[in-house]
Design a protein around this motif. Structure first.
Motif, PDB file in Angstrom:
ATOM      1  N   ARG A 184      39.785 -13.212 -39.208  1.00 61.52           N
ATOM      2  CA  ARG A 184      39.162 -11.763 -39.560  1.00 61.52           C
ATOM      3  C   ARG A 184      38.906 -11.152 -37.961  1.00 61.52           C
ATOM      4  NH1 ARG A 184      34.314 -11.264 -43.911  1.00 61.52           N
ATOM      5  NH2 ARG A 184      36.045 -12.235 -44.974  1.00 61.52           N
ATOM      6  N   ASP A 185      39.265 -10.034 -38.093  1.00 64.45           N
ATOM      7  CA  ASP A 185      39.384  -9.674 -36.464  1.00 64.45           C
ATOM      8  C   ASP A 185      38.538  -8.277 -36.639  1.00 64.45           C
ATOM      9  OD1 ASP A 185      42.726 -10.475 -35.949  1.00 64.45           O
ATOM     10  OD2 ASP A 185      40.758 -11.439 -35.373  1.00 64.45           O
ATOM     11  N   LEU A 186      37.872  -7.922 -35.486  1.00 68.32           N
ATOM     12  CA  LEU A 186      37.306  -6.579 -35.376  1.00 68.32           C
ATOM     13  C   LEU A 186      38.224  -5.519 -35.109  1.00 68.32           C
ATOM     14  CD1 LEU A 186      34.726  -4.881 -34.652  1.00 68.32           C
ATOM     15  CD2 LEU A 186      35.298  -5.248 -32.243  1.00 68.32           C
ATOM     16  N   VAL A 187      37.992  -4.481 -36.036  1.00 65.14           N
ATOM     17  CA  VAL A 187      38.774  -2.865 -36.286  1.00 65.14           C
ATOM     18  C   VAL A 187      37.874  -2.041 -35.378  1.00 65.14           C
ATOM     19  CG1 VAL A 187      39.705  -1.408 -37.532  1.00 65.14           C
ATOM     20  CG2 VAL A 187      39.799  -3.569 -38.380  1.00 65.14           C
ATOM     21  N   ALA A 188      36.638  -1.797 -35.755  1.00 61.97           N
ATOM     22  CA  ALA A 188      35.952  -1.002 -35.183  1.00 61.97           C
ATOM     23  C   ALA A 188      34.672  -1.124 -35.325  1.00 61.97           C
ATOM     24  CB  ALA A 188      36.256   0.444 -35.543  1.00 61.97           C
ATOM     25  N   THR A 189      33.482  -0.737 -34.491  1.00 58.19           N
ATOM     26  CA  THR A 189      32.056  -0.681 -34.785  1.00 58.19           C
ATOM     27  C   THR A 189      31.490   0.612 -34.212  1.00 58.19           C
ATOM     28  OG1 THR A 189      31.647  -1.460 -32.555  1.00 58.19           O
ATOM     29  CG2 THR A 189      32.108  -3.247 -34.364  1.00 58.19           C
ATOM     30  N   ILE A 190      30.267   0.994 -34.916  1.00 53.35           N
ATOM     31  CA  ILE A 190      29.588   2.128 -34.627  1.00 53.35           C
ATOM     32  C   ILE A 190      28.090   1.605 -34.614  1.00 53.35           C
ATOM     33  CG2 ILE A 190      29.725   2.937 -36.968  1.00 53.35           C
ATOM     34  CD1 ILE A 190      29.786   5.764 -35.713  1.00 53.35           C
ATOM     35  N   SER A 191      27.382   2.094 -33.568  1.00 54.28           N
ATOM     36  CA  SER A 191      25.774   1.947 -33.601  1.00 54.28           C
ATOM     37  C   SER A 191      25.281   2.987 -34.183  1.00 54.28           C
ATOM     38  CB  SER A 191      25.518   1.965 -31.979  1.00 54.28           C
ATOM     39  OG  SER A 191      25.567   3.293 -31.597  1.00 54.28           O
ATOM     40  N   SER A 239      23.479   5.093 -33.161  1.00 55.32           N
ATOM     41  CA  SER A 239      23.362   6.467 -32.330  1.00 55.32           C
ATOM     42  C   SER A 239      24.393   6.894 -32.418  1.00 55.32           C
ATOM     43  CB  SER A 239      22.723   6.189 -30.972  1.00 55.32           C
ATOM     44  OG  SER A 239      23.455   5.344 -30.355  1.00 55.32           O
ATOM     45  N   GLY A 240      25.747   6.266 -32.775  1.00 54.15           N
ATOM     46  CA  GLY A 240      27.156   6.758 -32.896  1.00 54.15           C
ATOM     47  C   GLY A 240      28.059   6.352 -31.654  1.00 54.15           C
ATOM     48  N   ASN A 241      27.620   5.180 -31.169  1.00 53.44           N
ATOM     49  CA  ASN A 241      28.498   4.645 -30.026  1.00 53.44           C
ATOM     50  C   ASN A 241      29.448   3.785 -30.791  1.00 53.44           C
ATOM     51  OD1 ASN A 241      27.121   5.929 -27.737  1.00 53.44           O
ATOM     52  ND2 ASN A 241      25.703   4.273 -28.033  1.00 53.44           N
ATOM     53  N   THR A 242      30.612   4.096 -30.455  1.00 51.68           N
ATOM     54  CA  THR A 242      31.926   3.346 -31.197  1.00 51.68           C
ATOM     55  C   THR A 242      32.770   2.490 -30.183  1.00 51.68           C
ATOM     56  OG1 THR A 242      33.265   5.323 -30.387  1.00 51.68           O
ATOM     57  CG2 THR A 242      32.025   5.433 -32.560  1.00 51.68           C
ATOM     58  N   SER A 293      16.062  -0.414 -42.605  1.00 47.96           N
ATOM     59  CA  SER A 293      17.030   0.218 -41.650  1.00 47.96           C
ATOM     60  C   SER A 293      18.514  -0.564 -41.300  1.00 47.96           C
ATOM     61  CB  SER A 293      16.540   0.308 -40.006  1.00 47.96           C
ATOM     62  OG  SER A 293      16.279  -0.959 -39.571  1.00 47.96           O
ATOM     63  N   VAL A 294      19.357   0.367 -41.311  1.00 44.34           N
ATOM     64  CA  VAL A 294      20.794  -0.003 -41.056  1.00 44.34           C
ATOM     65  C   VAL A 294      21.105   0.223 -39.504  1.00 44.34           C
ATOM     66  CG1 VAL A 294      23.301  -0.106 -41.523  1.00 44.34           C
ATOM     67  CG2 VAL A 294      21.393   0.354 -43.383  1.00 44.34           C
ATOM     68  N   ASN A 295      21.386  -0.888 -38.678  1.00 41.05           N
ATOM     69  CA  ASN A 295      21.713  -0.757 -37.178  1.00 41.05           C
ATOM     70  C   ASN A 295      23.168  -0.705 -37.228  1.00 41.05           C
ATOM     71  OD1 ASN A 295      18.933  -0.807 -36.527  1.00 41.05           O
ATOM     72  ND2 ASN A 295      18.885  -2.724 -36.985  1.00 41.05           N
ATOM     73  N   ASP A 296      23.766  -1.596 -36.378  1.00 44.40           N
ATOM     74  CA  ASP A 296      25.289  -1.461 -36.016  1.00 44.40           C
ATOM     75  C   ASP A 296      25.972  -1.667 -37.526  1.00 44.40           C
ATOM     76  OD1 ASP A 296      25.273  -3.023 -32.917  1.00 44.40           O
ATOM     77  OD2 ASP A 296      24.705  -1.285 -33.411  1.00 44.40           O
ATOM     78  N   MET A 297      27.206  -0.788 -37.770  1.00 48.99           N
ATOM     79  CA  MET A 297      28.022  -1.033 -38.873  1.00 48.99           C
ATOM     80  C   MET A 297      29.448  -1.112 -38.332  1.00 48.99           C
ATOM     81  SD  MET A 297      26.509   1.859 -41.395  1.00 48.99           S
ATOM     82  CE  MET A 297      27.106   0.819 -43.135  1.00 48.99           C
ATOM     83  N   GLY A 298      30.325  -1.654 -38.955  1.00 47.19           N
ATOM     84  CA  GLY A 298      31.738  -2.084 -38.493  1.00 47.19           C
ATOM     85  C   GLY A 298      32.651  -2.427 -39.522  1.00 47.19           C
TER      86      GLY A 298
END
Length: 120
Positions: A45-52, A54-57, A30-35
């Motif tokens: 290295r900085d965060l740009v965006a993440t998505i769970s 279920s689609g929470n961003t 399974s693949v959970n959070d992606m970003g």
């Protein structure tokens, strides 16, 4: 093993758009959070965006309203639509995913990076 492969980077003029893709493959349960993260030369290295799953961003303030993260769970793929690009968006962009593999415990995986260069 699990691999993340990014694509879609390139050179674009300020105000233009690019779409990044990242596909997870291998022995995936399974693949959970992606970003997406980015790293400019000489910077962290900085965060740009993440998505769970279920689609929470969540987005960095610097890209809100310009970038959109989405995913296709059936394809274990995450996308980053980047609009109204600015020269300060120039960086190597890295895909990240929290993956439970069939062979071991859940852990974070990283792609090899794709370069985005925005000219003024």
């Amino acid at each position: 093993q699990v691999q993340l492969v990014e694509s879609g980077g390139g050179l674009v003029q300020a105000g233009g758009s690019l779409r990044l893709s990242c596909v997870a493959s291998g022995s995936i349960f399974s693949v959970n959070d992606m970003g997406w993260y980015r790293q400019a030369p000489g910077k962290q290295r900085d965060l740009v965006a993440t998505i769970s799953r279920s689609g929470n961003t969540d987005y960095a303030d610097s890209v809100k309203g310009r970038f959109t993260i989405s995913r296709d769970n059936a394809k274990d793929t995450v996308y980053l639509q980047m609009n109204s690009l600015k020269p300060e968006d120039t960086a190597a962009y890295y895909c990240n995913a929290a993956v439970k593999s069939r062979l071991g415990p859940a852990r974070d995986y990283w792609g090899q990076g794709t370069q985005v260069t925005v000219s003024s």
